[in-house]
Design a protein around this motif. Structure first.
Motif, PDB file in Angstrom:
ATOM      1  N   CYS A  54       0.831  -1.190   0.000  1.00 16.91           N
ATOM      2  CA  CYS A  54       0.000   0.000   0.000  1.00 16.91           C
ATOM      3  C   CYS A  54       0.872   1.249   0.000  1.00 16.91           C
ATOM      4  CB  CYS A  54      -0.910  -0.014   1.225  1.00 16.91           C
ATOM      5  SG  CYS A  54      -1.890   1.482   1.385  1.00 16.91           S
ATOM      6  N   ALA A 104       0.004   4.220   0.577  1.00 17.33           N
ATOM      7  CA  ALA A 104      -0.432   5.218   1.550  1.00 17.33           C
ATOM      8  C   ALA A 104       0.212   5.000   2.911  1.00 17.33           C
ATOM      9  CB  ALA A 104      -1.944   5.206   1.674  1.00 17.33           C
ATOM     10  N   CYS A 105       0.438   3.749   3.249  1.00 13.54           N
ATOM     11  CA  CYS A 105       0.997   3.451   4.573  1.00 13.54           C
ATOM     12  C   CYS A 105       2.321   2.721   4.460  1.00 13.54           C
ATOM     13  CB  CYS A 105       0.001   2.635   5.384  1.00 13.54           C
ATOM     14  SG  CYS A 105      -0.334   1.006   4.664  1.00 13.54           S
ATOM     15  N   CYS A 141      -4.949   2.176   8.195  1.00 11.81           N
ATOM     16  CA  CYS A 141      -4.860   2.888   6.930  1.00 11.81           C
ATOM     17  C   CYS A 141      -6.179   2.800   6.171  1.00 11.81           C
ATOM     18  CB  CYS A 141      -3.729   2.292   6.095  1.00 11.81           C
ATOM     19  SG  CYS A 141      -3.616   2.987   4.444  1.00 11.81           S
ATOM     20  N   ASN A 152      -6.660   3.471   3.128  1.00 16.27           N
ATOM     21  CA  ASN A 152      -6.461   3.065   1.728  1.00 16.27           C
ATOM     22  C   ASN A 152      -6.497   1.555   1.562  1.00 16.27           C
ATOM     23  OD1 ASN A 152      -5.858   3.975  -1.001  1.00 16.27           O
ATOM     24  ND2 ASN A 152      -3.921   2.919  -0.742  1.00 16.27           N
ATOM     25  N   CYS A 153      -5.895   0.857   2.515  1.00 15.10           N
ATOM     26  CA  CYS A 153      -5.845  -0.604   2.417  1.00 15.10           C
ATOM     27  C   CYS A 153      -6.650  -1.249   3.532  1.00 15.10           C
ATOM     28  CB  CYS A 153      -4.402  -1.071   2.479  1.00 15.10           C
ATOM     29  SG  CYS A 153      -3.558  -0.648   4.024  1.00 15.10           S
TER      30      CYS A 153
HETATM   31 ZN   LIG Z   1      -2.377   1.263   3.589  1.00 20.87          ZN
END
Ligand SMILES: [Zn+2]
Length: 72
Positions: free
Chosen positions: A42, A44-45, A56, A58-59
């Motif tokens: 991911c 984002a993280c 997170c 995003n995931c």
């Molecule tokens: Zn993530």
């Protein structure tokens, strides 16, 4: 004989809503198992599954997302 109780039921939760497909995270570009896609860390993280001490978004805390591969 054969006096055992019939306990062959699968241990399904049965609490999931009627989802038409596999669960996807917001960061997923495709469903897991979709041809031409793959699991990636991911972005984002960074794969930790947490951002600022929180799961997170995003995931969804998995640290991985399914993205298209093969140079779209
Ligand atoms: Zn993530």
């Amino acid at each position: 004989m054969a006096s055992l109780p019939f306990t062959d039921q699968p241990a399904t939760g049965g609490t999931q809503p009627a989802a038409p497909s596999s669960p996807m995270s917001p960061g997923d570009e495709a469903r897991p198992g979709t041809p031409g896609t793959g699991e990636n860390v991911c972005p984002a993280c960074g794969g930790s599954g947490h951002v600022d001490g929180r799961p997170c978004p995003n995931c969804e805390g998995t640290g991985r997302v399914t993205v298209g591969i093969g140079g779209a």
